[in-house]
Structures are given as structure tokens and as C-alpha cells.
Design a protein around this motif. Sequence first.
Motif, PDB file in Angstrom:
ATOM      1  N   ARG A   1       0.724  -1.302  -0.086  1.00 43.09           N
ATOM      2  CA  ARG A   1       0.245   0.363  -0.126  1.00 43.09           C
ATOM      3  C   ARG A   1       0.408   1.346   0.196  1.00 43.09           C
ATOM      4  O   ARG A   1       0.474   2.379  -0.502  1.00 43.09           O
ATOM      5  CB  ARG A   1      -1.098  -0.531   0.974  1.00 43.09           C
ATOM      6  CG  ARG A   1      -2.253   0.932   1.171  1.00 43.09           C
ATOM      7  CD  ARG A   1      -3.161   1.005   1.970  1.00 43.09           C
ATOM      8  NE  ARG A   1      -2.238   1.080   3.591  1.00 43.09           N
ATOM      9  CZ  ARG A   1      -1.902   2.042   4.115  1.00 43.09           C
ATOM     10  NH1 ARG A   1      -2.079   3.693   3.912  1.00 43.09           N
ATOM     11  NH2 ARG A   1      -1.220   1.976   5.317  1.00 43.09           N
ATOM     12  N   ARG A   2       1.813   1.329   0.460  1.00 43.32           N
ATOM     13  CA  ARG A   2       2.968   2.012   0.735  1.00 43.32           C
ATOM     14  C   ARG A   2       3.436   3.019  -0.269  1.00 43.32           C
ATOM     15  O   ARG A   2       4.154   3.510  -0.490  1.00 43.32           O
ATOM     16  CB  ARG A   2       3.230   2.454   1.925  1.00 43.32           C
ATOM     17  CG  ARG A   2       2.921   2.124   3.628  1.00 43.32           C
ATOM     18  CD  ARG A   2       3.880   3.045   4.140  1.00 43.32           C
ATOM     19  NE  ARG A   2       4.394   1.824   4.875  1.00 43.32           N
ATOM     20  CZ  ARG A   2       4.672   0.477   5.959  1.00 43.32           C
ATOM     21  NH1 ARG A   2       3.688   0.552   6.226  1.00 43.32           N
ATOM     22  NH2 ARG A   2       5.034  -0.543   5.770  1.00 43.32           N
ATOM     23  N   ARG A   3       4.253   1.196  -1.210  1.00 46.36           N
ATOM     24  CA  ARG A   3       5.186   1.374  -2.120  1.00 46.36           C
ATOM     25  C   ARG A   3       4.797   0.349  -2.904  1.00 46.36           C
ATOM     26  O   ARG A   3       5.598  -0.689  -2.969  1.00 46.36           O
ATOM     27  CB  ARG A   3       6.821   0.922  -1.312  1.00 46.36           C
ATOM     28  CG  ARG A   3       7.506   1.713  -0.454  1.00 46.36           C
ATOM     29  CD  ARG A   3       8.284   1.096   0.469  1.00 46.36           C
ATOM     30  NE  ARG A   3       9.386   1.339  -0.501  1.00 46.36           N
ATOM     31  CZ  ARG A   3      10.686  -0.124  -0.280  1.00 46.36           C
ATOM     32  NH1 ARG A   3      10.762  -0.760   1.035  1.00 46.36           N
ATOM     33  NH2 ARG A   3      11.435  -0.160  -1.044  1.00 46.36           N
ATOM     34  N   PRO A   4       3.806   1.756  -3.947  1.00 43.53           N
ATOM     35  CA  PRO A   4       3.597   0.617  -5.227  1.00 43.53           C
ATOM     36  C   PRO A   4       4.856   0.034  -5.955  1.00 43.53           C
ATOM     37  O   PRO A   4       5.344   0.563  -5.567  1.00 43.53           O
ATOM     38  CB  PRO A   4       3.150   1.931  -5.988  1.00 43.53           C
ATOM     39  CG  PRO A   4       2.679   2.698  -4.651  1.00 43.53           C
ATOM     40  CD  PRO A   4       3.915   2.576  -4.143  1.00 43.53           C
ATOM     41  N   GLY A   5       4.440  -1.198  -6.414  1.00 44.12           N
ATOM     42  CA  GLY A   5       5.448  -1.830  -7.489  1.00 44.12           C
ATOM     43  C   GLY A   5       6.778  -2.768  -6.733  1.00 44.12           C
ATOM     44  O   GLY A   5       7.716  -3.307  -6.443  1.00 44.12           O
ATOM     45  N   THR A   6       6.967  -3.046  -5.324  1.00 43.56           N
ATOM     46  CA  THR A   6       7.673  -2.966  -3.863  1.00 43.56           C
ATOM     47  C   THR A   6       6.926  -4.620  -3.542  1.00 43.56           C
ATOM     48  O   THR A   6       7.537  -4.922  -2.236  1.00 43.56           O
ATOM     49  CB  THR A   6       7.647  -2.394  -2.849  1.00 43.56           C
ATOM     50  OG1 THR A   6       6.922  -1.867  -2.341  1.00 43.56           O
ATOM     51  CG2 THR A   6       8.867  -1.366  -4.204  1.00 43.56           C
ATOM     52  N   PHE A   7       6.389  -5.499  -4.514  1.00 43.77           N
ATOM     53  CA  PHE A   7       6.336  -6.659  -3.822  1.00 43.77           C
ATOM     54  C   PHE A   7       7.202  -7.593  -3.836  1.00 43.77           C
ATOM     55  O   PHE A   7       8.347  -8.301  -4.437  1.00 43.77           O
ATOM     56  CB  PHE A   7       4.793  -7.136  -4.473  1.00 43.77           C
ATOM     57  CG  PHE A   7       4.567  -9.232  -4.319  1.00 43.77           C
ATOM     58  CD1 PHE A   7       3.914  -8.647  -2.873  1.00 43.77           C
ATOM     59  CD2 PHE A   7       4.224  -9.617  -4.964  1.00 43.77           C
ATOM     60  CE1 PHE A   7       3.190  -9.617  -2.239  1.00 43.77           C
ATOM     61  CE2 PHE A   7       3.706 -11.069  -4.909  1.00 43.77           C
ATOM     62  CZ  PHE A   7       3.516 -11.250  -3.639  1.00 43.77           C
ATOM     63  N   GLY A   8       7.784  -8.173  -2.242  1.00 43.01           N
ATOM     64  CA  GLY A   8       8.794  -9.291  -2.508  1.00 43.01           C
ATOM     65  C   GLY A   8       8.137 -10.315  -3.229  1.00 43.01           C
ATOM     66  O   GLY A   8       7.052 -11.288  -2.547  1.00 43.01           O
ATOM     67  N   ARG A   9       9.101 -11.467  -3.941  1.00 42.28           N
ATOM     68  CA  ARG A   9       8.773 -12.726  -4.492  1.00 42.28           C
ATOM     69  C   ARG A   9       9.242 -13.476  -2.964  1.00 42.28           C
ATOM     70  O   ARG A   9       8.315 -14.741  -2.630  1.00 42.28           O
ATOM     71  CB  ARG A   9      10.406 -12.328  -5.258  1.00 42.28           C
ATOM     72  CG  ARG A   9      10.043 -14.137  -5.367  1.00 42.28           C
ATOM     73  CD  ARG A   9      11.024 -14.645  -6.407  1.00 42.28           C
ATOM     74  NE  ARG A   9      10.773 -14.282  -7.898  1.00 42.28           N
ATOM     75  CZ  ARG A   9      11.805 -14.538  -9.304  1.00 42.28           C
ATOM     76  NH1 ARG A   9      13.009 -15.385  -9.613  1.00 42.28           N
ATOM     77  NH2 ARG A   9      11.389 -13.637 -10.176  1.00 42.28           N
ATOM     78  N   ARG A  10       9.651 -13.389  -2.425  1.00 42.74           N
ATOM     79  CA  ARG A  10       9.886 -14.730  -0.734  1.00 42.74           C
ATOM     80  C   ARG A  10       8.516 -14.812  -0.327  1.00 42.74           C
ATOM     81  O   ARG A  10       8.298 -15.462  -0.143  1.00 42.74           O
ATOM     82  CB  ARG A  10      10.908 -14.383   0.020  1.00 42.74           C
ATOM     83  CG  ARG A  10      11.158 -15.036   0.613  1.00 42.74           C
ATOM     84  CD  ARG A  10      12.257 -14.624   1.591  1.00 42.74           C
ATOM     85  NE  ARG A  10      12.372 -15.667   2.707  1.00 42.74           N
ATOM     86  CZ  ARG A  10      13.130 -15.359   4.174  1.00 42.74           C
ATOM     87  NH1 ARG A  10      13.771 -14.509   4.143  1.00 42.74           N
ATOM     88  NH2 ARG A  10      13.559 -15.673   4.995  1.00 42.74           N
ATOM     89  N   LEU A  11       7.580 -13.262  -0.037  1.00 48.57           N
ATOM     90  CA  LEU A  11       6.702 -13.101   0.929  1.00 48.57           C
ATOM     91  C   LEU A  11       5.325 -13.917  -0.334  1.00 48.57           C
ATOM     92  O   LEU A  11       4.541 -14.848   0.291  1.00 48.57           O
ATOM     93  CB  LEU A  11       6.520 -12.341   1.243  1.00 48.57           C
ATOM     94  CG  LEU A  11       5.298 -12.004   2.135  1.00 48.57           C
ATOM     95  CD1 LEU A  11       4.740 -12.340   2.942  1.00 48.57           C
ATOM     96  CD2 LEU A  11       4.392 -10.295   2.099  1.00 48.57           C
ATOM     97  N   GLY A  12       5.998 -13.968  -0.952  1.00 43.58           N
ATOM     98  CA  GLY A  12       5.093 -14.042  -2.718  1.00 43.58           C
ATOM     99  C   GLY A  12       4.756 -15.873  -2.464  1.00 43.58           C
ATOM    100  O   GLY A  12       3.740 -16.227  -2.144  1.00 43.58           O
ATOM    101  N   SER A  13       5.930 -16.357  -1.778  1.00 42.12           N
ATOM    102  CA  SER A  13       6.167 -18.180  -2.247  1.00 42.12           C
ATOM    103  C   SER A  13       5.242 -18.479  -1.080  1.00 42.12           C
ATOM    104  O   SER A  13       4.774 -19.023  -1.542  1.00 42.12           O
ATOM    105  CB  SER A  13       7.596 -18.268  -2.615  1.00 42.12           C
ATOM    106  OG  SER A  13       8.157 -17.921  -3.342  1.00 42.12           O
ATOM    107  N   ARG A  14       5.668 -17.870  -0.312  1.00 42.19           N
ATOM    108  CA  ARG A  14       4.834 -18.306   1.351  1.00 42.19           C
ATOM    109  C   ARG A  14       4.322 -18.641   1.670  1.00 42.19           C
ATOM    110  O   ARG A  14       2.850 -19.259   1.451  1.00 42.19           O
ATOM    111  CB  ARG A  14       6.120 -17.900   2.174  1.00 42.19           C
ATOM    112  CG  ARG A  14       7.382 -17.180   2.585  1.00 42.19           C
ATOM    113  CD  ARG A  14       7.527 -16.665   4.120  1.00 42.19           C
ATOM    114  NE  ARG A  14       9.214 -16.983   3.686  1.00 42.19           N
ATOM    115  CZ  ARG A  14       9.259 -16.619   5.800  1.00 42.19           C
ATOM    116  NH1 ARG A  14       8.991 -15.341   5.732  1.00 42.19           N
ATOM    117  NH2 ARG A  14      11.403 -16.738   5.540  1.00 42.19           N
TER     118      ARG A  14
END
Length: 808
Positions: A787-800
Motif C-alpha cells: 500500500r505504501r510503496r507501489p511496485g515493491t512486492f517481494g517474491r519471497r513473501l509471495g512464495s510463502r
Amino acid sequence: MSLAQLHYTSASAGEDGVGARFTAVGGGIPTPVLTEAEQLLGYEPPAGAPYHPTTAELRLFPETFSFSALSDGSHLLSRTVALGGSGAGHFHAHAVHLPAGTRLPGDALPITAWRSRSWASTTPDGGTPDRISALPASAAFGQEALNDFAVSRSPWLATVFADLRRVSEKPSSVQIVLVERQSADVARWIALAGAVLPPEDAQRLTFTTYTRRPAHSPHQVIGVLPDDAHELTDPGFRVHACAGRAPEGPVDDAWAETVARIWRGRAPELFRAAAELPGEPFAAGPLAFTALHAGIALGPNGRAAAADWAAERPYALDEQQVHRLTTALTAPADDRTAAESESVARLLAALEGRVPATATAPLAALLVTEAVRRSDAVLALPPRSAFAEPAAVKQLAEDLGPALLAELTSETPESTVVETIGRQVQLLRIARLLDMDLTEQLPSVARHMARTLLAAPAPAPDSGPALLDLLDEQFDVRTALLGELDQLALTAPSAAEELLTRVALPFTGAQALPHLRMCAEAPRAKEQGSDRIMALHTVLRAAGFSPFAEPLVLRTAVGLIWGDATPTAGEARLLLGESGSDSHRTAGTWSHLVAAALSAPSDDAEAAELAHDLLRCFPQEIDARGRGALQLLEFARAIRSGESAPGWPDRAMALRARAEPVEPTVLEHAYGTLAQILLPPERPEGELYAFVHSDDPDLIAAYGRAARHDTVLDRLRAEPAYVADCFTVWTSHPHAGRAWSETRAALLEEVLRPVVRDLSGSEIAAVEKAAEHAGSSRTAEAFRTWRRRPGTFGRRLGSRLAARVRRS
């Protein structure tokens, strides 16, 4: 009566002076007349004339004989001849002046004075010549001589006389130029005209037999030598090169044609006889009637004119005249026209009841023969009473029957179907007139007529009433034709409907004619409103048969109401429910129902229900591709109702493979429904996992479209838990494939972020709490980071998160 004379010459006798002048002028001639006369009396030798002509050569010079109109209403009749001498330009003109309203003594025509012995070539003694009391005609225009000349000019007779008529009726319209090698031949043309034209017109006709300057001549008829005609290109000049090649093509002037034929027949006395008959000047009728009565053969225009003239006054004809006229009109001829036949028909109608049938029978036989042999002769047929004996009718039937039957049963080119209706009606009437038995041919004739009627874009103006009259007259034809039309209406209902709007065919009698009756009722039924099912019921009632008893009426009714359009899915369900599958199967209308399902909009819920019914009702009729498309729609119905077995994505893709090429709306309906089921939190997670990993671009795209729907957006704005759920799903499965990766990234930025941006602080907190509850603290942290930083989605969190979804 006496006329004043004048003489005009290029040189006085015994003088060497030059220059034309009046050498003798009678008393009483006004000075203005002399001024005009000077412009008319001059003479120019022909081209190539010898400078010192001999006496023999002078005799060959053309002679100018003129009848000229002057501005004060008077006329000048003159003769100008060449004289000997050096330069070949000497001439002498002798003229008489006719004051306005006067004519030559004895009302003689001006042309009769050609080469009269009264003309002088020298100036008389004294300056004032005596008045002249007569211009006796010469022997140059003896009747046999004129006849011979007319025959020699046969090719030009009709064209010249057609122009003479134009000049007489409208003097200022044209000028006639006669190109002859001898001026005497031009005079003979004027003499021919004088014998033909009405007396007043013959007296007023102005002419000159020779001039070197035809473009400057004021005369109505102008004679020139061949060398002087080449410059006459103005359309106001009608040039007739009688010294050259004969004209080509016919002359469309019955009067002129008849005049020419009489001259060729060496019978000019007929002109006087015709003049005594009633008729307008230049009317061809009296002349043509007189010519036919005298045995002179005429062309079609002349024969038609004679018939029309006699038809206007049948009471004035005696038995001998009628006999001669009918004999002439019915003589063998290869040039008869439709117009001539119409004239003969008018004559027969006028004579009917006035003369014995023996006199009218030849005309009746001619009309029937022409009506059969000429397709353009659409005539009012003669009554049976016009034939004298039954044997004559029988003979006509034997002579004309084969040709009549051949045309009645032949196929008609599409380009002529409009004219064919009237023609077929006429041939059937002729067959009835001749007592021909058409029992064997009638089915074929009726079939041909029915096809022609339905193929015609519009009947000829008079063919509709003529057809109705025929059906009223001939019951057997009506029965056969209406039966054929009823059968054809089954396959071409719109054409039959259009026909019945133009021609009100009679449906009286014992014939059922269900399809025709529906076609007649369809326009009114469709005008009552937009409810097509109600219109269908109205049309079916007009048939008089239930679809259960006669399923084919259903086909006609559907064709009339929907035409080339397709019923809606809702309409198709009603059609199927009301008429039953058996009726639609027999009528062939089941294909319309299938088309309704496959062409329905993607958001039409009725389409899936219809597909379910169609698969159950028509398992044998629907082909494999159509069955696959309908099963796609049925699959959507099943997953909406919860009746579908697991494995939805695989099932959807397998059904699509069977339905290729699948309709876009069908695919959108099935894939869209699947996507809508997988969007809410209540979805089967296993189905979502299989869906995401299908890597089917169309399936994933359908999910993307469904996620943008207003219902989804409204729920996202209202339910923080739903925002958390969508965030969790749309940040999961990073390795599911390119289609899913692109779609989820677009949904996060284009759908979820605008919603989250508008949420209040408390609503954001509720989303974070829901995300932590549904996933973990890391999921909530990822949401805060996203929400605060558009475009900074982490791959690691997505994998979990993806692993958590798989475990659940």
C-alpha cells in the motif's frame, strides 16, 4: 386576275455595262418589294462553270426557280437563268409579284409554273411590262414523268416527306436541302410535295431549285448541287443527298411512310381520295386506309394508322370496305409490331356487333396468333363471338397449341420474371378461348407460375388485376396455382408474404392453404406489437392447424416472424416448451433453437437453461461441434447450481476443444461464469489452484474481466475482509504462468489499489487484521508495504503465501 411583272438582269441588251439592276417593273409594285427582290433574284454560276460558255453548255446550267415570301406578306415567283457572255456571270430574272392574300390564276400551285412558256429570258421593250394573266403549266410534270421520278427516288421519299411535314406544321423548325445534280429534279421534288401536302400548306411552301449559297437562303426547301452542300452542318438544315448514298434505317412517321409507298405504287390519285376523308392534316389514318383499300402494301405503322382510323368511325364503313381492310390487315407480314396488334384489337372491338362474324373472324385469328407468337403483344383477346365457326377455333388450336404449351411450361430467365406474369395469364386465357385441354400440363404450368410469382420483385402494373381476373375465370387454374404457392410458401414464407401484400389472392373454397393463410396474416400480426411470441400465436391460428397436428406450419410461422433473425434464448425456450421437441424436429425448426442458444449474449442466463433443454431434446440432431458448444453453456449452468463435479478448469477446456470454432459469446458465458464462481472467498480453493495453474489465456482473461465487474468493486469497497482475500489471492502463485502473473499484477494496480486508496484509516486497519487472520503477520506486513510503496512486492513473501494456499 392579273399579276405585275418585273425583270432583273446583270446587263441590259446591247450594253457593255455590268452590275445587276431592274430593267422593267410593272406598275403597282411597291419600292420595298423591289428592295427585297434584289436579294432574291441574283444568280451565281455553278462551281467550275466555263468562262465563255457555249450555247450547249448554257443549257446545262441550273435554273433558279423560286417562290419567296416577302416581309409584307406578299410573294415573289421568279425564274432566273444564265446568259452567255464573258465571265459566265450574266443572268436574267423574270418574276411576278403576288400581293398578300392572292394566288396564281386558277389557284394553281407555284411549282406548276416551272418552265412555263410565259417566262422570258430578255427584257421586253419599254420600262413597264404589261400585267400577266396566266402562267400556263408546261408538260414537264406529266403524271407518268412524276411517277417515274418518285420511283427513282424511293430511298429518300419517306425521309423527305417527314421533313416536309415538320416544315408545314412548324415553318421555322428546319430548312430542307435537296442535293440533286439537276435543278429540274429539285423542281420535281416540289411537284411531288405539291401533290401530297394539304392545299394551304402546298400554296405557302417556299422554295428555290438552285442556289450557290444555301446557308443564306430564306426558303423552306432549297435545291443545291453536290459541290455546294458540304458546309451545311447546322442542325437547322435537313440535308437529303439524293445524288448520293441512300439513307439508312426506317422513318418513324406513318404519314411519310404511307406517302412514299403510294408514290412507289404510282397511285398519286389516292392523295385526292384520302383528302376527302375525315381527319386532321397530316393524319396518317385516311391516307393509309385509302392505300390499303386500293391494294397498296403498307408497313406496320401504316397498317396501324389505318386500323385506328377505321376504329374511330366504324359506322362509316360499308361491307366492301370492311372486307378489303381486314384482308389487307391480315395478309401475311413479317414486320408486325405490338403497336399494330393493339390497333387491330381496337378495330375488332369497334366492329364487333356491327358487322357479321365472317368479317371479324380474320382479325380475331390474327390477334390470337400474334398474342401467341409475340411475347410483347399483351392484348385484350377477342371474344368467342368474333369467330364465325367452331372449325376456325379448332384450327387455331392445332396451329398454335404446341408453341403455347412450350412457352407456358418453359423456365423463365430471372431477368424477365416481372413481365412473365402477365404473359402467362394471357396464354392461359388464350388456351381457354381455344378450348385447349390443359389437364396434363396444368400441374407443370401452375408450378412454373408459382415460382415466377415468388421470384418477381414486383409484378408489372397490370399483371396483378389480370391474375386475379384469371383466377376468378378459371377455377382449375386457381386451385392448382394456390396449391403450388402454398407448398412454396413453406420454404419461402417471406417471398409469399411479400407477394400477398401486392396481390390479394383469393382463399375462398375448400382448399386449406395453411401456409398461404399464415403469410397473409403475418403483416397484421407483426404490426400489433414487439412480442414475437404473440405474433407467432396469431399466425398459427390463421393456419387452422396445430403444430402438433401439422408440424410444418411451425416452420412457416417461425420463418414469417423471425425471417433471417434469430430468436432470443427466452423466446426459444417458450417455442420449445409450447410446441414440444417432436414438432420442432419434424418442422426442422430445432436448428433455430440451437442458434438462439449459441448466439445469445454472454450475460443471458436463459441461454444455459436452453442449452440444457436442447441437449436433452435433440441428442441425435445436434452435431458434435454444436453439442460441445451447448455443453459449455450447460457446464456454466451446472457450476452455478453446484451440480458440477470437481475439475472445473479441465472440464471447461475439454468442452471448448470439442466446440471449436466456438462462438465468442458462448466461450465468454462459460469462462465468465467459472471466473465469477472463483472470485468470492467461498470458492473451492482446489478449483482456484487448478484454474490459476491452467495457464489458459482465455480462462485467465475471463477472470480479469470478472474482477473488474461492478459487483466485485462494490463488494471490495464494502468488505475489508474481501479486500484482504483478493490481495492474498492476487499476490499468490507467482510461478503459475505468464497469463496469471500479468493478470494478477494488473488487478493489484488497476482494481485493488484504487479501492484501497479510497479506504479510511479504520477500514485499512480492518483489511490488515483480516489479512493477518487469513494468512499471517507476514501477509499483513506485505499489504502495508504494497500500500505504501507501489511496485515493491517481494517474491519471497509471495512464495510463502502461495505455499499457504496450497496447504489449505
